[in-house]
Every structure is written in structure tokens, then in C-alpha cells.
Motif scaffolding. Structure first.
Motif, PDB file in Angstrom:
ATOM      1  N   GLU A  20       0.793  -1.188  -0.101  1.00 45.75           N
ATOM      2  CA  GLU A  20       0.058   0.039  -0.152  1.00 45.75           C
ATOM      3  C   GLU A  20       0.695   1.300  -0.047  1.00 45.75           C
ATOM      4  OE1 GLU A  20      -2.141  -0.890   3.589  1.00 45.75           O
ATOM      5  OE2 GLU A  20      -3.959  -1.848   2.422  1.00 45.75           O
ATOM      6  N   ARG A  21       1.808   1.187   0.698  1.00 51.45           N
ATOM      7  CA  ARG A  21       2.825   2.403   0.898  1.00 51.45           C
ATOM      8  C   ARG A  21       3.418   2.645  -0.797  1.00 51.45           C
ATOM      9  NH1 ARG A  21       6.490   1.298   6.094  1.00 51.45           N
ATOM     10  NH2 ARG A  21       4.609   1.630   7.591  1.00 51.45           N
ATOM     11  N   ILE A  22       3.834   1.440  -1.443  1.00 52.10           N
ATOM     12  CA  ILE A  22       4.643   1.716  -2.494  1.00 52.10           C
ATOM     13  C   ILE A  22       3.316   2.249  -3.551  1.00 52.10           C
ATOM     14  CG2 ILE A  22       5.305   0.182  -4.780  1.00 52.10           C
ATOM     15  CD1 ILE A  22       6.520  -1.306  -2.558  1.00 52.10           C
ATOM     16  N   VAL A  23       2.236   1.670  -3.610  1.00 52.82           N
ATOM     17  CA  VAL A  23       1.195   2.074  -4.583  1.00 52.82           C
ATOM     18  C   VAL A  23       1.072   3.820  -4.119  1.00 52.82           C
ATOM     19  CG1 VAL A  23      -1.178   1.936  -4.943  1.00 52.82           C
ATOM     20  CG2 VAL A  23       0.128   0.029  -4.611  1.00 52.82           C
ATOM     21  N   TRP A 290       5.927   2.537 -16.772  1.00 56.75           N
ATOM     22  CA  TRP A 290       6.172   1.630 -15.611  1.00 56.75           C
ATOM     23  C   TRP A 290       5.376   2.311 -14.058  1.00 56.75           C
ATOM     24  CZ3 TRP A 290       8.893   2.233 -11.060  1.00 56.75           C
ATOM     25  CH2 TRP A 290       9.771   0.917 -10.553  1.00 56.75           C
ATOM     26  N   MET A 291       5.746   3.419 -14.162  1.00 58.59           N
ATOM     27  CA  MET A 291       5.084   4.079 -12.719  1.00 58.59           C
ATOM     28  C   MET A 291       3.563   3.964 -12.640  1.00 58.59           C
ATOM     29  SD  MET A 291       7.212   5.000 -10.189  1.00 58.59           S
ATOM     30  CE  MET A 291       7.131   5.676  -8.461  1.00 58.59           C
ATOM     31  N   GLY A 292       3.023   3.971 -13.803  1.00 53.26           N
ATOM     32  CA  GLY A 292       1.520   3.635 -13.760  1.00 53.26           C
ATOM     33  C   GLY A 292       1.250   2.373 -13.223  1.00 53.26           C
ATOM     34  N   SER A 293       1.757   1.319 -13.666  1.00 53.73           N
ATOM     35  CA  SER A 293       1.493   0.091 -13.371  1.00 53.73           C
ATOM     36  C   SER A 293       1.978  -0.192 -11.958  1.00 53.73           C
ATOM     37  CB  SER A 293       2.681  -1.003 -14.341  1.00 53.73           C
ATOM     38  OG  SER A 293       2.474  -0.863 -15.604  1.00 53.73           O
ATOM     39  N   VAL A 294       2.936   0.526 -11.212  1.00 52.37           N
ATOM     40  CA  VAL A 294       3.208   0.200  -9.944  1.00 52.37           C
ATOM     41  C   VAL A 294       1.989   0.964  -9.236  1.00 52.37           C
ATOM     42  CG1 VAL A 294       4.714   0.960  -7.996  1.00 52.37           C
ATOM     43  CG2 VAL A 294       5.628   0.367 -10.282  1.00 52.37           C
ATOM     44  N   VAL A 310       7.254  -5.623 -11.968  1.00 45.65           N
ATOM     45  CA  VAL A 310       6.122  -5.221 -12.361  1.00 45.65           C
ATOM     46  C   VAL A 310       5.295  -6.193 -13.505  1.00 45.65           C
ATOM     47  CG1 VAL A 310       5.091  -3.459 -14.353  1.00 45.65           C
ATOM     48  CG2 VAL A 310       6.657  -2.688 -12.373  1.00 45.65           C
ATOM     49  N   THR A 311       4.388  -6.485 -13.350  1.00 42.82           N
ATOM     50  CA  THR A 311       3.542  -7.368 -13.939  1.00 42.82           C
ATOM     51  C   THR A 311       2.926  -7.095 -15.466  1.00 42.82           C
ATOM     52  OG1 THR A 311       1.706  -7.459 -12.618  1.00 42.82           O
ATOM     53  CG2 THR A 311       3.540  -9.122 -12.142  1.00 42.82           C
TER      54      THR A 311
END
Length: 312
Positions: A20-23, A290-294, A310-311
Motif C-alpha cells: 500500500e505504501r508503494i502504491v 512503468w510507474m503507472g503500473s506500480v 512489474v507484471t
């Protein structure tokens, strides 16, 4: 193996997980683009959420028209433009007054990133960012937020004590003008120097927003080249040591190990308010994707406790 600085907290509750922190950090990330990078600006408009802060860099080949046009395009598209103002590249007091007026009145700018500028000789009366901020030209009614540079690995020409004192003085000057100060740090490739700098900064400035500079996904050779240009120190070695051989030089890397280390640190809550600022050396479209996927949660934590994958 994690250091004591990046060791995860054993007290994190279920509502405040590392994922949750990463998101959350990814959703609030800011980015930067050069004034004449039409492809990058278009990528920002297509990829980023409205309201995202997008810095407009000050490159020697760009002119004021380029800076104003890029900022206006970002504002019209619903973003928060944050143009850089490089002290040593401002030619006069009138130049600064005119440029800030155009940015505020013509491009809807309310935030600036003030830097000294990477040149040895000043083009005008401003030798550093402190002198720039002290100028009467900064009494623009539209200006609300002034960002400053921070250096987790130090500066090649200034000792750490002087860096800290100068940064604190600029923060107080900005506050005295009725504006909100913030710091955007130089990019770094290891969480430890970032955390050491953040902990020391928080002891002096408990509530100043900090955006941690991260290099977006790119080839390692590209990142090493920009690290050399920007004077990034020993953390650049982490780009190689994360791999097992010299073949690592031919591969690509992303900032996921740093992001995870910062999300897991036991000092996480004490470091707030904290966010990320992305330097898109591999291109803004690639970095934003990339950051949008995260930000959408499309990643899984690696079992090795080193970064995440990242998936999508």
C-alpha cells in the motif's frame, strides 16, 4: 542484505502494508520533461493523472519562449507545471521579473523549482539560488510553492555543513515570503544515503515536503552516463553490484529496489511528508508507463526482499 536503515518495521499494521505504501507513493509521483521535448509532453498528457506535477527543466539550448509554451501546454492539459529557474543563467533582474511574470500570468504557474544552474560562471547578478529567491521579483502574487534542490550524496563543490545551513536558510526565506517550501533531491541509486539524508533533514525540518529523486527505467549504460554528468556519487556502483557479471552493463534497471527499501524502513512514518520525483532518462512515456503500473498495483514483491517485479 538490508542495512539497519532499510530494515523493515515489525510494527507495520495490516492497513499500512508495504504494498500500500508503494502504491500510494507511485500515485503521487512527480516527473520532469525538457521544454522542447514535445514527445515527452505529449506522453505526460496521455499517461499521467490530471493534477500531476511536471517539472520543466532549464537547458542551455532552451529559451524563455520554450519554457512558457511548455508550461502553458501542461497547465491547459490539467497538470501542475513546475518550471526550473536556474540562477546562473538568468541575465538580469529585469530578465527574472519578466520571465516570472510570463510564467505566472501567461502560463498559470504557481510553483517553481529554483536551482543554481550547472555552469561555473553566472550570466548575470545571481550566483546561486539563495540570491535568486531573495530578489524582489519573487514577490509574485501567483507563486505559492517553491521547491529547492537536495543532495543525499553531497555536492562535489560544497561541504555538507554548508549545504545543510544554506538549504535551511532558503527554506526560512521562502516561508517569510508566505510561500510553501519543498525539496526535490538529486537522483540516487541506493536507499541508504537517501535515508541518512532524510533522517538528518527531518531533525531540522519536520514538516517540509520532500520528493526523493529517482531515475526511471533505463539501460544501465544510460544511467551511468547521466550519473557522471550530474555528479552522482558512490551509489552509482549499485547499478553494477546488483548484477552478477559485467553483462549487467548491457541490461536495464528500474528504481524498484530503492522504492521497496524506502517503503519498508522502520522510519517510514517519521519521514513524511515524502514522495518521489522521476527523472525519465529512458523517456517520459516509458517512465510514466512503468510507474503507472506500480500505481495500479500491477507488481509483486520479490521473495528475495530486493525490489519488486512489474507484471504489466
Amino acid at each position: 542484505m538490508q542495512s539497519s536503515l532499510t530494515a523493515p518495521s515489525s510494527a507495520a499494521d495490516p492497513a499500512d502494508t508495504v504494498r500500500e505504501r508503494i502504491v500510494d507513493l507511485a500515485r503521487e509521483a512527480s516527473y520532469e520533461v525538457s521544454a522542447r521535448d514535445d514527445k515527452g509532453i505529449d506522453a505526460a498528457i496521455a499517461r499521467l493523472a490530471p493534477g500531476t506535477r511536471v517539472s520543466v527543466t532549464w537547458l542551455p539550448a532552451d529559451d524563455d519562449d520554450n519554457r512558457v509554451i511548455a508550461s502553458r501546454k501542461l497547465r491547459d492539459a490539467g497538470f501542475e507545471p513546475v518550471p526550473h529557474i536556474a540562477a546562473r543563467m538568468v541575465t538580469s533582474h529585469d530578465h527574472l521579473q519578466h520571465l516570472l511574470g510570463r510564467l505566472c500570468d501567461g502560463a498559470g504557474v504557481t510553483q517553481l523549482l529554483v536551482i543554481s544552474g550547472d555552469v561555473n560562471q553566472a550570466s548575470g547578478p545571481f550566483d546561486d539560488s539563495a540570491a535568486l529567491i531573495a530578489s524582489p521579483a519573487f514577490r509574485q502574487a501567483a507563486l505559492r510553492h517553491i521547491w529547492l534542490g537536495g543532495y543525499p550524496e553531497g555536492h562535489p563543490k560544497v561541504d555538507q555543513t554548508t549545504l545543510d545551513a544554506t538549504l535551511d536558510a532558503k527554506i526560512e526565506t521562502i516561508r517569510s515570503l508566505g510561500m510553501t517550501p519543498g525539496v526535490i533531491t538529486q537522483f540516487c541509486f541506493d536507499a541508504d544515503p537517501i535515508l541518512r539524508w532524510m533522517i538528518a533533514f527531518r531533525r531540522r525540518n519536520a514538516d517540509v515536503p520532500v520528493r526523493i529523486g529517482l531515475a526511471g527505467p533505463a539501460g544501465i549504460r544510460t544511467l551511468l552516463r547521466f550519473a557522471a554528468i550530474c555528479g552522482v556519487g558512490t551509489s552509482a556502483k549499485a547499478l553494477i553490484t546488483r548484477g552478477s557479471s559485467i553483462a549487467r552493463l548491457l541490461s536495464e534497471t528500474a528504481p524498484d529496489p530503492i522504492i521497496r527499501d524506502l517503503a519498508e524502513t522502520s522510519a517510514y512514518r517519521e519521514l513524511q511528508p515524502m514522495g518521489f520525483h522521476l527523472f525519465p532518462f529512458g523517456g517520459l512515456d516509458r517512465t510514466a508507463q512503468w510507474m503507472g503500473s506500480v500505481a495500479s498495483g500491477a507488481f509483486h514483491l520479490r521473495g528475495s526482499a530486493s525490489g519488486f517485479q512489474v507484471t504489466e
